[in-house]
Design a protein around this motif. Structure first.
Motif, mmCIF file in Angstrom:
data_model
loop_
_atom_site.group_PDB
_atom_site.id
_atom_site.type_symbol
_atom_site.label_atom_id
_atom_site.label_comp_id
_atom_site.label_asym_id
_atom_site.label_seq_id
_atom_site.Cartn_x
_atom_site.Cartn_y
_atom_site.Cartn_z
ATOM 1 N N HIS A 15 1.710 21.193 1.150
ATOM 2 C CA HIS A 15 1.502 22.620 0.870
ATOM 3 C C HIS A 15 2.423 23.122 -0.252
ATOM 4 O O HIS A 15 2.033 23.983 -1.046
ATOM 5 N N LYS A 16 3.626 22.564 -0.333
ATOM 6 C CA LYS A 16 4.519 22.920 -1.444
ATOM 7 C C LYS A 16 3.921 22.467 -2.772
ATOM 8 O O LYS A 16 3.976 23.187 -3.775
ATOM 9 N N ILE A 17 3.351 21.265 -2.785
ATOM 10 C CA ILE A 17 2.728 20.734 -4.002
ATOM 11 C C ILE A 17 1.531 21.601 -4.403
ATOM 12 O O ILE A 17 1.326 21.899 -5.592
ATOM 13 N N MET A 18 0.750 22.039 -3.407
ATOM 14 C CA MET A 18 -0.478 22.779 -3.682
ATOM 15 C C MET A 18 -0.237 24.180 -4.236
ATOM 16 O O MET A 18 -1.163 24.841 -4.702
ATOM 17 N N LYS A 19 1.011 24.649 -4.192
ATOM 18 C CA LYS A 19 1.346 25.931 -4.808
ATOM 19 C C LYS A 19 1.396 25.822 -6.333
ATOM 20 O O LYS A 19 1.401 26.822 -7.040
ATOM 21 N N ASN A 20 1.442 24.584 -6.823
ATOM 22 C CA ASN A 20 1.591 24.339 -8.256
ATOM 23 C C ASN A 20 0.251 24.062 -8.927
ATOM 24 O O ASN A 20 -0.767 23.876 -8.266
ATOM 25 N N SER A 21 0.270 24.034 -10.249
ATOM 26 C CA SER A 21 -0.938 23.775 -11.029
ATOM 27 C C SER A 21 -1.468 22.370 -10.766
ATOM 28 O O SER A 21 -0.739 21.397 -10.977
ATOM 29 N N PRO A 22 -2.734 22.222 -10.340
ATOM 30 C CA PRO A 22 -3.283 20.878 -10.124
ATOM 31 C C PRO A 22 -3.364 20.067 -11.414
ATOM 32 O O PRO A 22 -3.211 18.846 -11.389
ATOM 33 N N VAL A 23 -3.576 20.748 -12.524
ATOM 34 C CA VAL A 23 -3.619 20.058 -13.818
ATOM 35 C C VAL A 23 -2.240 19.514 -14.162
ATOM 36 O O VAL A 23 -2.091 18.369 -14.585
ATOM 37 N N ALA A 24 -1.212 20.353 -13.965
ATOM 38 C CA ALA A 24 0.155 19.921 -14.266
ATOM 39 C C ALA A 24 0.601 18.805 -13.335
ATOM 40 O O ALA A 24 1.282 17.862 -13.761
ATOM 41 N N VAL A 25 0.214 18.865 -12.062
ATOM 42 C CA VAL A 25 0.567 17.813 -11.106
ATOM 43 C C VAL A 25 -0.054 16.490 -11.524
ATOM 44 O O VAL A 25 0.618 15.451 -11.549
ATOM 45 N N ALA A 26 -1.337 16.506 -11.891
ATOM 46 C CA ALA A 26 -2.023 15.287 -12.342
ATOM 47 C C ALA A 26 -1.380 14.730 -13.605
ATOM 48 O O ALA A 26 -1.203 13.513 -13.753
ATOM 49 N N LEU A 38 0.835 -1.201 0.000
ATOM 50 C CA LEU A 38 0.000 0.000 0.000
ATOM 51 C C LEU A 38 0.870 1.252 0.000
ATOM 52 O O LEU A 38 0.627 2.189 -0.762
ATOM 53 N N ALA A 39 1.891 1.269 0.848
ATOM 54 C CA ALA A 39 2.793 2.423 0.906
ATOM 55 C C ALA A 39 3.509 2.630 -0.428
ATOM 56 O O ALA A 39 3.679 3.766 -0.883
ATOM 57 N N MET A 40 3.928 1.530 -1.061
ATOM 58 C CA MET A 40 4.643 1.646 -2.342
ATOM 59 C C MET A 40 3.737 2.104 -3.464
ATOM 60 O O MET A 40 4.208 2.699 -4.442
ATOM 61 N N ALA A 41 2.438 1.829 -3.361
ATOM 62 C CA ALA A 41 1.503 2.302 -4.383
ATOM 63 C C ALA A 41 1.318 3.817 -4.310
ATOM 64 O O ALA A 41 0.969 4.454 -5.313
ATOM 65 N N CYS A 42 1.549 4.385 -3.119
ATOM 66 C CA CYS A 42 1.457 5.843 -2.969
ATOM 67 C C CYS A 42 2.585 6.510 -3.764
ATOM 68 O O CYS A 42 3.583 5.878 -4.090
ATOM 69 N N HIS A 43 2.433 7.784 -4.023
ATOM 70 C CA HIS A 43 3.388 8.459 -4.908
ATOM 71 C C HIS A 43 4.746 8.688 -4.250
ATOM 72 O O HIS A 43 5.763 8.734 -4.936
ATOM 73 N N PHE A 44 4.775 8.825 -2.956
ATOM 74 C CA PHE A 44 6.028 8.755 -2.203
ATOM 75 C C PHE A 44 5.723 8.524 -0.734
ATOM 76 O O PHE A 44 4.571 8.553 -0.317
ATOM 77 N N ARG A 45 6.799 8.277 0.040
ATOM 78 C CA ARG A 45 6.652 7.777 1.397
ATOM 79 C C ARG A 45 7.531 8.518 2.403
ATOM 80 O O ARG A 45 8.681 8.829 2.108
ATOM 81 N N LEU A 46 6.967 8.761 3.581
ATOM 82 C CA LEU A 46 7.717 9.230 4.727
ATOM 83 C C LEU A 46 7.511 8.217 5.851
ATOM 84 O O LEU A 46 6.458 7.580 5.914
ATOM 85 N N ALA A 47 8.502 8.067 6.733
ATOM 86 C CA ALA A 47 8.366 7.098 7.819
ATOM 87 C C ALA A 47 8.940 7.664 9.111
ATOM 88 O O ALA A 47 9.872 8.485 9.089
ATOM 89 N N VAL A 70 4.862 10.066 -15.442
ATOM 90 C CA VAL A 70 5.835 9.211 -14.753
ATOM 91 C C VAL A 70 5.407 7.750 -14.811
ATOM 92 O O VAL A 70 6.211 6.848 -15.067
ATOM 93 N N ASN A 71 4.117 7.499 -14.609
ATOM 94 C CA ASN A 71 3.614 6.125 -14.561
ATOM 95 C C ASN A 71 3.653 5.410 -15.905
ATOM 96 O O ASN A 71 3.650 4.177 -15.944
#
Length: 258
Positions: free
Chosen positions: A198-209, A116-125, A215-216
């Motif tokens: 919050h850093k991600i949310m400063k960017n374009s949601p369309v470009a992020v998607a 499940l963690a690996m399916a996420c786009h990145f991980r913190l622990a 990448v995938n």
């Protein structure tokens, strides 16, 4: 929408999904996988939600594996269906989600939990987390994408060692392998995830998607289909019957090798 096994908290464009089965160390059962899918589907269309964080309740476990008792008696056909449905409704669904999904690993992430963690786009622990894919100790293989995503993240040799030994690694080793992006103290885990969100949310949601999709594209679906088939075949072996019986009876397995 109400849920039995998960909690959802929303704030400032971030949705935190907490798997809430502390008595079972947040183990993934079929009902929890279904609830996670329904929650993700609902949040996908929520314009106020820009980033998702998935974590586990308490400080012992993110997700300490799958609920073995649910599938110990499955046939080959049922085993294949379990893998296929789980990958389609949750693990692949997260990987190809149109919003960033961050795994906040707050303890044990084993088997389906690490998948499940690996399916996420990145991980913190947090600094005391432990990660591994122990499926071979049950006479089966990882069936929710583990044989594919782990080599992609840490390389073939390291992934082979982890999968074939069924052993666990700590957070420092996971960080050096590239399995996680950051290691933080428990009290800083969710705040650090939010800071990145919050850093991600400063960017374009369309470009992020679009970036997630781009990448995938580089990863083949064929490998996942093969894993589903081989995971299902494992349910027809005597080793699987012995491995799951030993686990449920809390004894050491004596594999017949067939």
């Amino acid at each position: 929408m109400s849920y039995e096994n998960i909690l959802i908290e929303k704030e400032e464009g971030i949705a935190i999904i907490t798997i809430n089965r502390p008595a079972k160390l947040n183990a993934l059962n079929i009902a929890t996988i279904d609830e996670l899918h329904r929650a993700l589907k609902e949040l996908k269309d929520d314009k106020d939600t820009r980033v998702l964080i998935i974590t586990g309740s308490g400080e012992k476990a993110f997700v300490a594996g799958a609920d073995i008792s649910e599938f110990a008696d499955f046939s080959v056909k049922q085993g294949k269906r379990l893998s296929e449905k789980g990958q389609d409704s949750l693990f692949d669904y997260i990987e190809n989600y149109n919003k960033p999904v961050i795994a906040a690993i707050n303890g044990f992430a084993l088997g389906g939990g690490l998948e499940l963690a690996m399916a996420c786009h990145f991980r913190l622990a947090n600094d005391h987390a432990r990660m591994g894919l122990p499926e071979v100790s049950l006479g089966v293989i990882p069936g929710y994408g583990g044989t594919q995503r782990l080599p992609q993240l840490i390389g073939k040799g390291r992934a082979m060692e982890m999968i074939l030994t069924g052993g666990m690694i700590g957070t420092e080793q996971a960080l050096s392998y590239g399995l996680i992006n950051h290691m933080v103290a428990q009290e800083q885990l969710i705040p650090t995830c939010k800071e990145i969100a919050h850093k991600i949310m400063k960017n374009s949601p369309v470009a992020v998607a679009t970036a997630i999709k781009a990448v995938n594209v580089g990863y083949s679906k064929k490998g996942f289909d093969t894993e589903i088939d081989l995971f299902g075949e494992s349910f027809g072996t005597e080793d699987f019957k012995e491995g799951t019986a030993a686990f449920l009876e809390k004894r050491k397995a004596k594999f017949p090798g067939k």
